[in-house]
Write a protein that holds these residues in place. Structure first.
Motif, PDB file in Angstrom:
ATOM      1  N   GLU A 159       0.809  -1.215   0.000  1.00 27.79           N
ATOM      2  CA  GLU A 159       0.000   0.000   0.000  1.00 27.79           C
ATOM      3  C   GLU A 159       0.847   1.273   0.000  1.00 27.79           C
ATOM      4  O   GLU A 159       0.381   2.324  -0.422  1.00 27.79           O
ATOM      5  N   MET A 160       2.079   1.163   0.473  1.00 29.53           N
ATOM      6  CA  MET A 160       2.942   2.332   0.558  1.00 29.53           C
ATOM      7  C   MET A 160       3.994   2.296  -0.544  1.00 29.53           C
ATOM      8  O   MET A 160       4.580   1.255  -0.814  1.00 29.53           O
ATOM      9  N   PRO A 161       4.242   3.427  -1.199  1.00 28.67           N
ATOM     10  CA  PRO A 161       5.285   3.469  -2.223  1.00 28.67           C
ATOM     11  C   PRO A 161       6.643   3.136  -1.622  1.00 28.67           C
ATOM     12  O   PRO A 161       6.923   3.426  -0.451  1.00 28.67           O
ATOM     13  N   ALA A 162       7.504   2.532  -2.425  1.00 30.75           N
ATOM     14  CA  ALA A 162       8.865   2.259  -1.989  1.00 30.75           C
ATOM     15  C   ALA A 162       9.599   3.584  -1.773  1.00 30.75           C
ATOM     16  O   ALA A 162       9.283   4.588  -2.426  1.00 30.75           O
ATOM     17  N   PRO A 163      10.563   3.619  -0.869  1.00 26.17           N
ATOM     18  CA  PRO A 163      11.293   4.866  -0.619  1.00 26.17           C
ATOM     19  C   PRO A 163      11.895   5.481  -1.876  1.00 26.17           C
ATOM     20  O   PRO A 163      11.996   6.710  -1.973  1.00 26.17           O
ATOM     21  N   ASP A 164      12.282   4.643  -2.837  1.00 23.06           N
ATOM     22  CA  ASP A 164      12.934   5.161  -4.048  1.00 23.06           C
ATOM     23  C   ASP A 164      11.999   5.997  -4.915  1.00 23.06           C
ATOM     24  O   ASP A 164      12.472   6.803  -5.719  1.00 23.06           O
ATOM     25  N   TRP A 165      10.684   5.774  -4.798  1.00 25.18           N
ATOM     26  CA  TRP A 165       9.767   6.597  -5.608  1.00 25.18           C
ATOM     27  C   TRP A 165       8.681   7.284  -4.783  1.00 25.18           C
ATOM     28  O   TRP A 165       7.783   7.925  -5.331  1.00 25.18           O
ATOM     29  N   ALA A 166       8.780   7.197  -3.476  1.00 28.10           N
ATOM     30  CA  ALA A 166       7.808   7.888  -2.618  1.00 28.10           C
ATOM     31  C   ALA A 166       7.844   9.387  -2.880  1.00 28.10           C
ATOM     32  O   ALA A 166       8.899   9.981  -3.049  1.00 28.10           O
ATOM     33  N   GLY A 167       6.654   9.994  -2.956  1.00 28.36           N
ATOM     34  CA  GLY A 167       6.552  11.414  -3.254  1.00 28.36           C
ATOM     35  C   GLY A 167       6.486  11.713  -4.734  1.00 28.36           C
ATOM     36  O   GLY A 167       6.127  12.825  -5.130  1.00 28.36           O
ATOM     37  N   GLN A 168       6.834  10.739  -5.554  1.00 30.58           N
ATOM     38  CA  GLN A 168       6.797  10.911  -7.013  1.00 30.58           C
ATOM     39  C   GLN A 168       5.735  10.019  -7.660  1.00 30.58           C
ATOM     40  O   GLN A 168       5.046  10.451  -8.586  1.00 30.58           O
ATOM     41  N   ILE A 169       5.621   8.806  -7.157  1.00 36.17           N
ATOM     42  CA  ILE A 169       4.636   7.845  -7.665  1.00 36.17           C
ATOM     43  C   ILE A 169       3.867   7.298  -6.471  1.00 36.17           C
ATOM     44  O   ILE A 169       4.466   6.775  -5.525  1.00 36.17           O
ATOM     45  N   ASP A 170       2.559   7.427  -6.508  1.00 35.25           N
ATOM     46  CA  ASP A 170       1.711   6.855  -5.464  1.00 35.25           C
ATOM     47  C   ASP A 170       1.191   5.507  -5.947  1.00 35.25           C
ATOM     48  O   ASP A 170       1.247   5.206  -7.161  1.00 35.25           O
ATOM     49  N   GLN A 171       0.672   4.699  -5.032  1.00 37.63           N
ATOM     50  CA  GLN A 171       0.159   3.391  -5.437  1.00 37.63           C
ATOM     51  C   GLN A 171      -0.933   2.920  -4.499  1.00 37.63           C
ATOM     52  O   GLN A 171      -0.985   3.307  -3.328  1.00 37.63           O
ATOM     53  N   VAL A 172      -1.810   2.085  -5.061  1.00 38.68           N
ATOM     54  CA  VAL A 172      -2.917   1.487  -4.314  1.00 38.68           C
ATOM     55  C   VAL A 172      -3.058   0.044  -4.766  1.00 38.68           C
ATOM     56  O   VAL A 172      -3.087  -0.238  -5.970  1.00 38.68           O
ATOM     57  N   VAL A 173      -3.142  -0.875  -3.815  1.00 32.89           N
ATOM     58  CA  VAL A 173      -3.429  -2.274  -4.132  1.00 32.89           C
ATOM     59  C   VAL A 173      -4.941  -2.454  -4.095  1.00 32.89           C
ATOM     60  O   VAL A 173      -5.578  -2.212  -3.058  1.00 32.89           O
ATOM     61  N   VAL A 174      -5.522  -2.847  -5.215  1.00 33.45           N
ATOM     62  CA  VAL A 174      -6.967  -3.079  -5.285  1.00 33.45           C
ATOM     63  C   VAL A 174      -7.210  -4.528  -4.874  1.00 33.45           C
ATOM     64  O   VAL A 174      -7.016  -5.459  -5.656  1.00 33.45           O
ATOM     65  N   ALA A 175      -7.615  -4.708  -3.631  1.00 34.08           N
ATOM     66  CA  ALA A 175      -7.793  -6.042  -3.061  1.00 34.08           C
ATOM     67  C   ALA A 175      -9.224  -6.523  -3.262  1.00 34.08           C
ATOM     68  O   ALA A 175     -10.074  -5.822  -3.812  1.00 34.08           O
ATOM     69  N   GLY A 176      -9.470  -7.756  -2.806  1.00 34.15           N
ATOM     70  CA  GLY A 176     -10.820  -8.291  -2.823  1.00 34.15           C
ATOM     71  C   GLY A 176     -11.245  -8.937  -4.122  1.00 34.15           C
ATOM     72  O   GLY A 176     -12.426  -9.232  -4.312  1.00 34.15           O
ATOM     73  N   ASN A 177     -10.283  -9.199  -5.036  1.00 34.25           N
ATOM     74  CA  ASN A 177     -10.616  -9.796  -6.326  1.00 34.25           C
ATOM     75  C   ASN A 177      -9.969 -11.174  -6.427  1.00 34.25           C
ATOM     76  O   ASN A 177      -8.768 -11.314  -6.179  1.00 34.25           O
ATOM     77  N   VAL A 178     -10.759 -12.181  -6.811  1.00 34.81           N
ATOM     78  CA  VAL A 178     -10.228 -13.547  -6.830  1.00 34.81           C
ATOM     79  C   VAL A 178      -9.377 -13.837  -8.055  1.00 34.81           C
ATOM     80  O   VAL A 178      -8.647 -14.830  -8.080  1.00 34.81           O
ATOM     81  N   ILE A 179      -9.456 -13.001  -9.085  1.00 30.03           N
ATOM     82  CA  ILE A 179      -8.626 -13.209 -10.270  1.00 30.03           C
ATOM     83  C   ILE A 179      -7.227 -12.669 -10.037  1.00 30.03           C
ATOM     84  O   ILE A 179      -6.230 -13.359 -10.274  1.00 30.03           O
ATOM     85  N   THR A 180      -7.126 -11.441  -9.585  1.00 32.19           N
ATOM     86  CA  THR A 180      -5.818 -10.850  -9.321  1.00 32.19           C
ATOM     87  C   THR A 180      -5.976  -9.618  -8.451  1.00 32.19           C
ATOM     88  O   THR A 180      -7.023  -8.972  -8.457  1.00 32.19           O
ATOM     89  N   ARG A 181      -4.941  -9.336  -7.678  1.00 30.80           N
ATOM     90  CA  ARG A 181      -4.874  -8.093  -6.912  1.00 30.80           C
ATOM     91  C   ARG A 181      -3.917  -7.163  -7.653  1.00 30.80           C
ATOM     92  O   ARG A 181      -2.727  -7.427  -7.717  1.00 30.80           O
TER      93      ARG A 181
END
Length: 230
Positions: free
Chosen positions: A108-130
């Motif tokens: 759920e949290m961006p890696a330190p190398d791209w934090a502040g430049q690229i945000d991210q969200v894991v879309v959970a709750g799907n049986v095909i893929t997250r």
């Protein structure tokens, strides 16, 4: 092959790949140059000498991103080409590809190398893929793999064309395919993730399987996910 898509972001169309039941999909990858000059390579397509040559002119490849458990076909090839790059696995992919030594798991949290430049969200709750959805702040670009698609109307034919129309893979604008909608077993988790995505000031949308969106990206996303949020 590389095409600019905004400040410090490029896209490249890859080869066509075969999915389940013989469905053919166009592919697309993105390259983002971080503030330190390192390159973040998202959903890499089949590598070619020409593509690698163009990428090498931009900087050093440091991060190879597999955004979900379905987009991993060429990740090992890129690791061999760039052995010093870090491999980042989507949730569930490490167990699926035990032949690959991943360095990090996307969360759920961006890696330190791209934090502040690229945000991210894991879309959970799907049986095909997250799927891990990314947002490049400088260009205002959201990056989707499977959860958002828009293939040309005539891309599929015969019975596959019928299914593609039902599935909304060939809808008039980017849509969440019906099979992924039906695969959400935890809609509360999915809705929470999508709410975070819709809070981003998205102007552009880049999809692995779809026509890029150049303007009004946030409005496009709100329509695409309206079935979940309303």
């Amino acid at each position: 092959m590389l095409k600019p898509f905004g400040p410090d972001i490029w896209m490249a169309d890859g080869t066509t790949v075969t999915g389940a039941l013989g469905f053919l999909y166009p592919t697309r990858m993105a390259v983002i140059r971080l503030s330190d000059g390192a390159l973040f390579v998202w959903s890499p397509t089949a590598p070619t000498d020409r593509l690698r040559g163009e990428i090498d002119k931009l900087g050093a490849v440091r991060h190879l991103i597999a955004p979900n458990s379905l987009h991993h076909l060429f990740i090992a090839d890129w690791k061999r080409a760039y052995p010093d790059a870090q491999l980042h696995a989507a949730p569930g992919l490490r167990a699926k590809r035990k032949d690959i030594a991943f360095d990090h798991d996307l969360g759920e949290m961006p890696a330190p190398d791209w934090a502040g430049q690229i945000d991210q969200v894991v879309v959970a709750g799907n049986v095909i893929t997250r799927e891990t959805v990314f947002f490049h702040k400088e260009s205002g670009t959201a990056l989707f793999t499977e959860l958002l698609q828009q293939l040309p109307a005539g891309w599929f034919s015969g019975w596959r064309g019928f299914i593609a129309r039902w599935d909304l893979m060939v809808a008039a604008e980017p849509s969440v395919p019906r099979k992924f909608r039906l695969a959400f077993t935890d809609r509360n988790a999915a809705r929470a993730a999508v709410d975070r995505i819709l809070a981003w000031p998205v102007e552009k949308v880049l999809m692995a399987h779809g026509t890029p969106v150049d303007t009004n990206g946030q409005a496009v996303l709100r329509r695409a996910f309206g079935w979940l949020t309303t």
